[in-house]
Design a protein around this motif. Sequence first.
Motif, PDB file in Angstrom:
ATOM      1  N   UNK A  23      28.741  -2.808 -20.133  1.00 24.19           N
ATOM      2  CA  UNK A  23      28.821  -1.348 -20.112  1.00 24.19           C
ATOM      3  C   UNK A  23      30.055  -0.963 -20.937  1.00 24.19           C
ATOM      4  N   UNK A  24      29.857  -0.939 -22.226  1.00 28.41           N
ATOM      5  CA  UNK A  24      30.972  -0.776 -23.153  1.00 28.41           C
ATOM      6  C   UNK A  24      31.543   0.638 -23.164  1.00 28.41           C
ATOM      7  N   UNK A  25      30.731   1.620 -22.833  1.00 33.41           N
ATOM      8  CA  UNK A  25      31.222   3.002 -22.787  1.00 33.41           C
ATOM      9  C   UNK A  25      32.179   3.173 -21.606  1.00 33.41           C
ATOM     10  N   UNK A  26      31.795   2.643 -20.455  1.00 35.31           N
ATOM     11  CA  UNK A  26      32.682   2.711 -19.286  1.00 35.31           C
ATOM     12  C   UNK A  26      33.960   1.925 -19.559  1.00 35.31           C
ATOM     13  N   UNK A  27      33.820   0.766 -20.167  1.00 34.62           N
ATOM     14  CA  UNK A  27      35.003  -0.032 -20.505  1.00 34.62           C
ATOM     15  C   UNK A  27      35.948   0.772 -21.399  1.00 34.62           C
ATOM     16  N   UNK A  66      25.852  -2.072 -11.577  1.00 37.52           N
ATOM     17  CA  UNK A  66      25.846  -2.677 -10.244  1.00 37.52           C
ATOM     18  C   UNK A  66      26.408  -1.705  -9.211  1.00 37.52           C
ATOM     19  N   UNK A  67      26.064  -1.975  -7.961  1.00 39.64           N
ATOM     20  CA  UNK A  67      26.634  -1.195  -6.858  1.00 39.64           C
ATOM     21  C   UNK A  67      28.148  -1.354  -6.822  1.00 39.64           C
ATOM     22  N   UNK A  68      28.618  -2.549  -7.184  1.00 36.14           N
ATOM     23  CA  UNK A  68      30.059  -2.802  -7.180  1.00 36.14           C
ATOM     24  C   UNK A  68      30.773  -1.899  -8.183  1.00 36.14           C
ATOM     25  N   UNK A  69      30.230  -1.801  -9.389  1.00 36.29           N
ATOM     26  CA  UNK A  69      30.862  -0.946 -10.392  1.00 36.29           C
ATOM     27  C   UNK A  69      30.765   0.520  -9.987  1.00 36.29           C
ATOM     28  N   UNK A  70      29.618   0.951  -9.470  1.00 36.10           N
ATOM     29  CA  UNK A  70      29.482   2.347  -9.017  1.00 36.10           C
ATOM     30  C   UNK A  70      30.490   2.644  -7.918  1.00 36.10           C
ATOM     31  N   UNK A  71      30.667   1.712  -7.000  1.00 34.54           N
ATOM     32  CA  UNK A  71      31.630   1.890  -5.913  1.00 34.54           C
ATOM     33  C   UNK A  71      33.055   2.049  -6.458  1.00 34.54           C
ATOM     34  N   UNK A  72      33.387   1.254  -7.448  1.00 37.55           N
ATOM     35  CA  UNK A  72      34.722   1.337  -8.049  1.00 37.55           C
ATOM     36  C   UNK A  72      34.897   2.643  -8.829  1.00 37.55           C
ATOM     37  N   UNK A  73      33.839   3.126  -9.460  1.00 31.68           N
ATOM     38  CA  UNK A  73      33.916   4.415 -10.150  1.00 31.68           C
ATOM     39  C   UNK A  73      34.141   5.543  -9.141  1.00 31.68           C
ATOM     40  N   UNK A  74      33.463   5.458  -8.005  1.00 35.09           N
ATOM     41  CA  UNK A  74      33.665   6.471  -6.953  1.00 35.09           C
ATOM     42  C   UNK A  74      35.103   6.415  -6.420  1.00 35.09           C
ATOM     43  N   UNK A 105      38.003  -2.395 -13.132  1.00 27.02           N
ATOM     44  CA  UNK A 105      36.829  -1.697 -13.653  1.00 27.02           C
ATOM     45  C   UNK A 105      36.548  -2.133 -15.086  1.00 27.02           C
ATOM     46  N   UNK A 106      37.581  -2.271 -15.891  1.00 28.96           N
ATOM     47  CA  UNK A 106      37.404  -2.702 -17.285  1.00 28.96           C
ATOM     48  C   UNK A 106      36.758  -4.084 -17.334  1.00 28.96           C
ATOM     49  N   UNK A 107      37.244  -5.017 -16.511  1.00 32.83           N
ATOM     50  CA  UNK A 107      36.674  -6.369 -16.482  1.00 32.83           C
ATOM     51  C   UNK A 107      35.222  -6.349 -16.026  1.00 32.83           C
ATOM     52  N   UNK A 108      34.950  -5.579 -14.995  1.00 37.43           N
ATOM     53  CA  UNK A 108      33.597  -5.501 -14.461  1.00 37.43           C
ATOM     54  C   UNK A 108      32.652  -4.833 -15.468  1.00 37.43           C
ATOM     55  N   UNK A 109      33.096  -3.769 -16.106  1.00 36.76           N
ATOM     56  CA  UNK A 109      32.271  -3.091 -17.108  1.00 36.76           C
ATOM     57  C   UNK A 109      31.972  -4.033 -18.275  1.00 36.76           C
ATOM     58  N   UNK A 110      32.955  -4.797 -18.690  1.00 35.05           N
ATOM     59  CA  UNK A 110      32.762  -5.779 -19.762  1.00 35.05           C
ATOM     60  C   UNK A 110      31.702  -6.804 -19.345  1.00 35.05           C
TER      61      UNK A 110
END
Length: 138
Positions: free
Chosen positions: A111-115, A3-11, A102-107
């Motif tokens: 997206x288990x690798x990001x988590x 999601x855009x939300x997760x990408x934004x948080x990664x940035x 980020x962990x909650x959102x990845x879960x």
Amino acid sequence: MISNELMSKLQKAVARELQVSIQYMWQHVLAKGIKAEPVGALLKQFAINEMLHAEKIAERISFYGGIPTTQPDPITIGKNLTEMLNLDKKAEEEAVALYKEIIKLAEKEEDYVTRKLFEQILEEEELHLDKFSSLLEE
């Protein structure tokens, strides 16, 4: 895809990691006083560790087709060792909160690798937070 939300948080995570890697390195160079040598060595170690975090997060962003930010969050050095450590403790508290999100959102996005990546980074950030908190208690 994520999601855009997760990408934004990664940035945001990359910007934060760049910020503290620079912040801790400059503090290592500028620290003065009786505890400057041992605390400075710790700051240098943490700065390198944070840069490695930035690299791993950037690789994840790239995996998803994004371009990692090159802009760090605002860097605050502090005027003395106590002020530096207080700033650093606050930065680590913010990182812990962000990485839990980020962990909650990845879960949620399966997206288990990001988590897993952020669970590993979170563990290290909590160690940094604990060390800064301990140093401030002395």
